[in-house]
Write an enzyme that holds these catalytic residues in place. Structure first.
Site, mmCIF file in Angstrom:
data_model
loop_
_atom_site.group_PDB
_atom_site.id
_atom_site.type_symbol
_atom_site.label_atom_id
_atom_site.label_comp_id
_atom_site.label_asym_id
_atom_site.label_seq_id
_atom_site.Cartn_x
_atom_site.Cartn_y
_atom_site.Cartn_z
ATOM 1 N N SER A 135 2.077 0.720 -1.176
ATOM 2 C CA SER A 135 2.129 1.038 -2.417
ATOM 3 C C SER A 135 3.097 -0.164 -3.158
ATOM 4 C CB SER A 135 1.512 2.182 -2.833
ATOM 5 O OG SER A 135 1.390 2.659 -4.264
ATOM 6 N N LYS A 161 -2.111 -2.033 -0.887
ATOM 7 C CA LYS A 161 -2.015 -1.669 -2.157
ATOM 8 C C LYS A 161 -1.675 -1.956 -3.960
ATOM 9 C CE LYS A 161 -2.012 3.012 -4.490
ATOM 10 N NZ LYS A 161 -1.513 4.144 -3.788
ATOM 11 N N LYS A 163 -1.412 -1.748 -7.762
ATOM 12 C CA LYS A 163 -1.234 -1.331 -8.456
ATOM 13 C C LYS A 163 -1.686 -1.722 -9.708
ATOM 14 C CE LYS A 163 0.564 2.689 -8.069
ATOM 15 N NZ LYS A 163 0.371 4.101 -7.826
ATOM 16 N N ASP A 188 -5.262 0.425 -7.110
ATOM 17 C CA ASP A 188 -5.126 1.682 -7.011
ATOM 18 C C ASP A 188 -4.603 1.951 -9.372
ATOM 19 O OD1 ASP A 188 -4.651 3.881 -7.880
ATOM 20 O OD2 ASP A 188 -3.068 4.459 -6.494
ATOM 21 N N GLU A 213 -9.073 2.803 -5.862
ATOM 22 C CA GLU A 213 -8.412 4.091 -6.038
ATOM 23 C C GLU A 213 -8.475 4.157 -7.610
ATOM 24 O OE1 GLU A 213 -5.206 4.876 -3.753
ATOM 25 O OE2 GLU A 213 -4.377 6.437 -4.522
ATOM 26 N N ASP A 238 -8.183 10.105 -5.645
ATOM 27 C CA ASP A 238 -6.597 10.516 -5.173
ATOM 28 C C ASP A 238 -6.608 11.500 -7.037
ATOM 29 O OD1 ASP A 238 -4.007 10.966 -5.224
ATOM 30 O OD2 ASP A 238 -3.654 9.374 -6.147
ATOM 31 N N LYS A 262 -3.691 14.102 -0.596
ATOM 32 C CA LYS A 262 -1.736 14.002 -1.167
ATOM 33 C C LYS A 262 -1.662 15.876 -0.510
ATOM 34 C CE LYS A 262 -1.156 10.509 -4.095
ATOM 35 N NZ LYS A 262 -0.676 10.723 -5.716
ATOM 36 N N GLY A 290 1.031 8.707 -1.320
ATOM 37 C CA GLY A 290 2.359 9.032 -1.105
ATOM 38 C C GLY A 290 2.550 9.222 -2.457
HETATM 39 O O1 OSB Z 1 -1.586 7.327 -6.927
HETATM 40 O O2 OSB Z 1 -0.825 6.685 -5.135
HETATM 41 C C1 OSB Z 1 -0.368 7.140 -6.630
HETATM 42 C C2 OSB Z 1 3.804 7.347 -6.614
HETATM 43 C C3 OSB Z 1 3.275 8.061 -7.470
HETATM 44 C C4 OSB Z 1 1.980 9.019 -7.927
HETATM 45 C C5 OSB Z 1 0.977 8.530 -7.517
HETATM 46 C C6 OSB Z 1 1.106 7.758 -7.261
HETATM 47 C C7 OSB Z 1 2.026 7.361 -6.394
HETATM 48 C C8 OSB Z 1 1.375 5.932 -4.949
HETATM 49 C C9 OSB Z 1 3.244 5.464 -4.356
HETATM 50 O O3 OSB Z 1 0.904 4.999 -5.305
HETATM 51 C C10 OSB Z 1 2.967 5.346 -2.477
HETATM 52 C C11 OSB Z 1 4.087 5.575 -2.542
HETATM 53 O O4 OSB Z 1 4.848 6.862 -2.077
HETATM 54 O O5 OSB Z 1 4.210 5.013 -1.563
HETATM 55 MG MG MG Z 2 -3.359 7.334 -6.373
#
Ligand code: OSB
Ligand code: MG
Length: 371
Positions: A135, A161, A163, A188, A213, A238, A262, A290
């Site tokens: 991510s 992925k 953001k 995401d 996402e 999510d 998660k 994560g």
């Molecule tokens: O939306 O998946 C998410 C990190 C913090 C809060 C929300 C998210 C995330 C990530 C990080 O996308 C995923 C990672 O741990 O690498």
């Molecule tokens: Mg997410």
């Protein structure tokens, strides 16, 4: 096992690289580590709540005080034969799933160590190697983002992925796709859009994404089902999925075609397994999300990802992407094929670096029955 004491620790760890989502940028993690003590065994868990209530309503301080005032007193002194038996003991406390998960998962870790069994087998896992994605947060420029994608692809990761948010979406995806037409790509939004942006969201369809996402509100399922009918791209939920009933509703209303699990968000391994099973029964693939975990939470994510229906690459990646020095040994490492080979030692298979944790922990509290 008898739950004799619970230790809470605050650990501050700087991230190797800042992480930016539609709700802001973070440079370090304030971790809440939970140790459950009993029968001469220590089980370790990590509360994934962030320092601030932006991703979810839970945050570091709320988790600490909820454990101290309510969750620890509810479970201390109880004799359990299996970790899942802790769930009903905490059931009359509403919400606070990340706080509950930290305790429950620590107990699973303890149970696995006590039974001299790998945690992944105790959870019912079947995979010995899990598939990894990354991510990548919002960067200062698209060029920076492309550089980071290049590095992760070279490392072997199987899914990228990124953001997205209004102003950092179509333009960015266009640049990625023109450079890498064939990679497995997803995005995401962390709830950055509303239903009146359907026309804009339909533009995402041209990029052949594995999924988008959580495009809409963090607490919504119904409007995602309205949106999914108008998109070719699969929606993955999510934030909206807190338990197996949410997953069932999302599946029944066709609000998504993929689910991100998660373990902290759903309140622990027991509920995560239920979400997994509901999705499996409806042929909805899942993957492990994560929360920028330290090695402790990361090793739990690896164990969870060995369940059969975790058929898509998760946001479970190498320690060194996050930390100069992780608090477990060895580091979580990813093969050049973009996998993590599951360890066969008892528990998570990773050793806790307690000396380092003590050095990093500015605050520690031991909770015992009656204290
Ligand atoms: O939306 O998946 C998410 C990190 C913090 C809060 C929300 C998210 C995330 C990530 C990080 O996308 C995923 C990672 O741990 O690498
Ligand atoms: Mg997410």
């Amino acid at each position: 096992m008898k739950i004799e004491a619970i230790t809470l620790r605050e650990v501050r760890m700087p991230l190797v690289h800042f992480f930016e989502t539609s709700f802001g940028r973070v440079y370090h993690r304030q971790l809440l580590l939970v140790t459950v003590h009993g029968d001469g065994i220590d089980g370790w868990g990590e509360c994934v709540a962030d320092a601030a209530p932006f991703y979810s309503s839970e945050w570091f301080d709320s988790a600490w005080i909820t454990i101290q005032r309510y969750l620890a007193p509810a479970v201390l002194g109880h004799e359990l034969t299996a970790a899942h038996e802790i769930v009903p003991l905490m059931a009359n406390i509403r919400g606070h799933r990340m706080a509950k998960a930290a305790i429950e998962n620590a107990l699973w870790d303890a149970e696995a160590r006590q039974r001299n069994q790998p945690l992944w087998k105790l959870l019912g896992g079947t995979r010995t190697e899990i598939s990894c994605g990354v991510s990548i947060g919002i960067q200062d420029s698209v060029e920076h983002l492309l550089e980071r994608i290049q590095i992760e692809l070279a490392a072997g990761y199987r899914r990228i992925k990124v953001k997205v948010k209004p102003g950092w979406d179509i333009n960015v995806l266009e640049r990625i796709r023109s450079r890498w037409p064939g990679i497995t790509l997803s995005c995401d939004a962390n709830s950055a859009y509303t239903l009146d942006q359907v026309e804009h969201l339909r533009e995402f369809d041209q990029f052949n994404l594995l999924m988008i996402e959580q495009p809409l509100w963090n607490d919504d399922i119904y409007y995602h089902s309205r949106l999914q009918k108008q998109l070719r791209t699969s929606i993955c939920l999510d934030e909206s999925i807190h338990h197996a009933r949410d997953a069932a509703q999302a599946v029944e209303t066709e609000a998504c075609r993929i689910v991100n699990i998660k373990v902290g968000r759903v309140g622990g391994f027991t509920e995560a397994k239920k979400v997994h099973d509901v999705c499996a029964a409806h042929q909805i693939p899942v993957w492990c999300g994560g929360m920028l975990e330290s090695g402790i939470g990361r090793s739990h994510n690896i164990a969870l990802s060995t369940l059969d229906n975790f058929s898509l690459p998760g946001d479970v990646s190498a320690s060194k992407r996050y930390w100069q020095e992780d608090i477990i040994e060895p580091d979580v490492e990813v093969t050049p094929q973009g996998t993590i080979v599951v360890r066969d030692e008892p528990g998570t298979g990773y050793r806790i670096r307690k000396d380092l944790i003590e050095k990093l922990a500015p605050r520690k509290e031991i909770i015992k029955p009656g204290s």
